[in-house]
Write an enzyme that holds these catalytic residues in place. Structure first.
Site, PDB file in Angstrom:
ATOM      1  N   LYS A 146     -10.619 -54.647 -35.737  1.00  0.00           N
ATOM      2  CA  LYS A 146      -9.673 -54.979 -34.918  1.00  0.00           C
ATOM      3  C   LYS A 146      -8.757 -56.070 -35.854  1.00  0.00           C
ATOM      4  CE  LYS A 146      -8.321 -57.690 -30.742  1.00  0.00           C
ATOM      5  NZ  LYS A 146      -8.647 -58.489 -29.567  1.00  0.00           N
ATOM      6  N   HIS A 324     -13.236  -6.926 -35.516  1.00  0.00           N
ATOM      7  CA  HIS A 324     -12.335  -7.895 -34.976  1.00  0.00           C
ATOM      8  C   HIS A 324     -12.814  -8.283 -33.441  1.00  0.00           C
ATOM      9  CE1 HIS A 324      -9.513  -7.282 -38.193  1.00  0.00           C
ATOM     10  NE2 HIS A 324      -9.705  -5.887 -37.979  1.00  0.00           N
TER      11      HIS A 324
END
Length: 559
Positions: A146, A324
Site C-alpha cells: 500500500k 480439429h
C-alpha cells in the site's frame, strides 16, 4: 520488473525479512549488509541468518513484545505496521512515528506459510491445514505494498537478483517504478493465497472431503508464483467430489487461480501469444507427461484433450483419432492395435496429422501401427518399453502419458464480457436408459452399436451425426448448420459400407427429412434424444422405413 529510473529513489536502510521459502535468502541478506541495511527478522528466518553469521535484530526487540501463541502473534504491532504505512513526506505521520518510537522500515521480504503445499499432502488434517493459514505475512505484505511510494516489498525469491542489481546501480536505492511493480506482484500473491484458502475451506468445512479441486498448482512456501493470476473475487465455485452433478452449487460469485506451466510458441494462430496454465488438478491433458517429441502447441493441447476425453468415456479398449477436436475415427478392440486399425479405417485421409488417444496401455504392435502414417500426438495411460522405443523413432511425434479425469466438475467458457460456467457432461448412457419408440425392436448387436454411437456422438461438434457398427465408426457428420446436412455429410464421408449400421444424433430430429435421408443409405437403427414437437412424425418415418428408433431423453450438444 519495471526498469529503474531516477524518479522517486528511496534508499533501503532497514529491511524486515520473514520467509518460509528460504531459497537464496542467505546470499540476499549478505548482499543487503554490504549496503549497511539493518535486518529485522523472526523465528526460523532469524535462526537461518544467524547461523550464516549475519547480524539480525529480533522483531520482539522492535515491538517490545515477545512472540506468543506458538508464533501466531509476532509482527501484528504498531511498531511494525506503523513503520511500513507511515508516509515519509507526511509531516504528521513522521511526527507520530517519532512520538511513539517507530523507526521506518524500507523493505519487506516475506513469503507466506506453505498452505498450498500442506493441503497437497495425502491425509492432511483440518487442524494441520488451518495452522498454515498465514495472518501476519499477508498483513505485512499489504501494508508495504500500500505504501509502495516509500517501501519495497519482495514476495518471490526470483526477484532478489534484479533488486540487488538496481541497488548496486543506485547506491543502495530503489526506484518508484520498481517499488510499484513489486507492490502489484505482492497484491497478486495475497489475492491468490486468499482464494486458495477459500477453495480449501469451501471443500473441507461443508463436506469434509479429502479431495479438492480448483486449488492453484505449484508448491513452495507461498501462494503462487509471478506466473499465477486470479480471476474473479468474492466466492468459490464449489466442486466437491462428495456431491453429485445435480448438487454442485453455482454461487453468486466465483473465483479461482491458475499458474503458468508452459509458454507456448504461439496460440491458435501464429499471430497470437499463448501459454498453458494449470488449475491444480492432478489429472487430465494439462498434467500429462511428455515422454518424447517436440513441445506441445496450443492446438495440440486442444485436440489432445478432445481425444483423451472421448476414449476415457469407454470401459473397453478404445482408440480415437481426432482432427480439429472432432473424431476422424473411433474403434474398440481386443487389443490396442485392433482398436487403432478400426479407428483408422473410418477415414484414413483425415487421420493424417491427427491426434491418437488410447484408454489402455500401448504395446509394441499398436505403436508400430501408429507410426505408419504421420501423427502429431499419441496419448495413453502408459506404454510398454518396446512401444516407447518404436514411437521415439519419430523424433517429432509427441508422446504423452496422461491420467484419466472422470470426476464430476465444472467447465468454464469465456465470452466477451463474462464467463459461462456449467457442470461437466459426464453422463454415461446405460442400456436401461433406452426407450424404444418404434414397432421393430433392436437386436442385441444393434443395442451395442447404438450405445457406442451415442458415446462417440457426445464428443462430436453439433449438429452431430455418427454412423457406426458396434465397435467402429464408419461415417461422421459434424459441425453443420442443419441436421439433415450432417446426415448427408456423414454418409458421403463414409469409407466403409453404411447398410445395416446404426445412426446417432446428438439432439432430436426436428423434421422427418433426416430419417428419410438416412434410410436411403440402408441404416437399421437410430438413437436420438427425442423431445421434438414433431416426434410422432419422425417416429412414423422410422416405422415406414422399418427402422428401430430409441430415445435417450438426454441431449449432448457440443460447441
Amino acid at each position: 520488473m519495471t526498469q529503474p529510473n531516477d524518479s522517486g529513489l528511496r534508499k533501503i536502510k532497514r529491511a524486515l525479512i520473514s520467509v518460509s521459502d528460504k531459497t537464496g535468502l542467505v546470499d540476499f541478506a549478505r548482499s543487503l549488509k554490504k549496503f549497511n541495511v539493518e535486518i529485522i527478522s523472526t523465528g526460523g528466518t532469524a535462526t537461518t541468518l544467524r547461523e550464516a553469521r549475519i547480524e539480525v535484530r529480533d522483531v520482539a526487540e522492535v515491538t517490545g513484545f515477545p512472540e506468543m501463541m506458538d508464533g501466531r502473534v509476532k509482527t501484528l504491532h504498531p511498531r511494525i505496521h506503523g513503520a511500513l504505512l507511515g508516509l515519509r513526506e507526511n509531516q504528521e505521520h513522521m511526527r507520530t512515528m517519532r512520538d511513539h518510537g517507530i523507526e521506518p522500515i524500507d523493505m519487506v521480504v516475506v513469503n507466506l506459510y506453505p498452505f498450498e503445499k500442506t493441503i497437497g499432502r495425502a491425509g492432511v488434517t483440518r487442524e494441520e491445514a488451518i495452522e498454515q493459514i498465514d495472518i501476519g505475512g499477508p498483513a505485512m505484505i499489504r501494508s508495504a505494498a500500500k505504501n509502495s511510494q516509500d517501501v519495497a516489498v519482495i514476495v518471490l525469491p526470483e526477484r532478489f537478483d534484479s533488486v540487488l542489481k538496481e541497488m548496486i546501480s543506485n547506491e543502495g536505492s530503489l526506484s518508484l517504478n520498481t517499488r510499484n511493480a513489486l507492490a502489484q506482484e505482492a497484491f497478486g500473491q495475497t489475492s491468490c493465497y486468499d482464494m486458495i484458502v477459500t477453495a480449501y475451506l469451501a471443500g473441507v468445512f461443508p463436506h469434509k472431503s479429502e479431495e479438492r479441486t480448483g486449488i492453484a498448482a505449484g508448491g513452495g512456501g507461498g501462494a503462487a508464483t509471478a506466473d499465477t493470476f486470479a480471476i474473479g473475487a468474492g466466492g468459490i465455485l464449489r466442486d466437491s467430489p462428495s456431491k453429485s452433478i445435480e448438487e454442485l452449487s453455482l454461487p453468486d460469485y466465483a473465483s479461482w487461480t491458475m499458474k503458468k506451466s508452459l509458454n507456448l510458441r504461439y496460440g491458435e494462430n501464429p499471430h497470437q501469444s499463448a501459454a498453458l496454465y494449470l488449475t491444480g488438478a492432478k489429472s487430465g491433458i494439462g498434467n500429462a507427461e511428455l515422454l518424447s517429441g517436440k513441445e506441445m502447441s496450443f492446438n495440440n493441447f486442444v485436440d489432445a484433450d478432445a481425444a483423451w476425453q472421448l476414449v476415457c468415456d469407454f470401459e473397453e479398449i478404445a482408440c480415437a483419432i481426432i482432427k480439429h477436436t472432432n473424431p476422424a475415427g473411433v474403434g474398440l478392440g481386443n487389443t490396442a492395435e485392433e482398436a487403432y486399425k478400426k479407428a483408422l479405417a473410418t477415414d484414413p485421409v483425415s487421420a493424417f496429422g491427427g491426434i491418437v488417444a488410447f484408454n489402455q496401455a500401448v504395446d509394441e504392435p499398436a505403436a508400430r501401427a501408429v507410426i505408419e502414417i504421420f501423427t502429431e500426438v499419441v496419448i495413453a495411460p502408459d506404454y510398454a518399453d518396446e512401444a516407447l522405443e518404436v514411437l521415439r523413432t519419430k523424433k517429432n511425434l509427441r508422446v504423452l502419458r496422461a491420467t484419466a479425469d472422470r470426476a464430476p466438475g465444472l467447465e468454464y467458457k469465456q465470452i466477451s464480457g463474462g464467463m459461462l460456467v456449467q457442470t461437466r457432461d459426464s453422463h454415461r448412457l446405460k442400456r436401461d436408459d433406452l426407450r424404444i419408440v418404434t414397432k421393430r425392436q433392436p437386436t442385441e448387436e444393434e443395442i451395442r452399436a447404438l450405445l457406442f454411437a451415442w458415446t462417440v456422438c457426445k464428443h462430436t461438434k453439433s449438429n452431430a451425426i455418427v454412423y457406426t457398427r458396434a465397435d467402429q465408426t464408419v461415417g461422421i457428420g459434424a459441425g453443420q448448420m442443419s441436421r439433415v446436412d450432417s446426415v448427408k455429410l456423414g454418409a458421403t464421408r463414409a469409407q466403409l459400407p453404411i447398410k445395416g449400421l446404426v445412426l446417432a444424433s446428438d439432439a432430436f430430429f426436428p423434421f422427418r427429412d433426416g430419417i428419410d435421408e438416412a434410410a436411403k443409405h440402408g441404416i437399421s437403427a437410430v438413437i436420438q434424444p427425442g423431445g421434438s414437437v414433431r416426434d410422432e412424425e419422425v417416429i412414423a418415418a422410422a416405422n415406414e422405413h422399418g427402422l428401430t428408433m430409441v430415445f435417450t431423453g438426454i441431449r449432448h450438444f457440443k460447441h
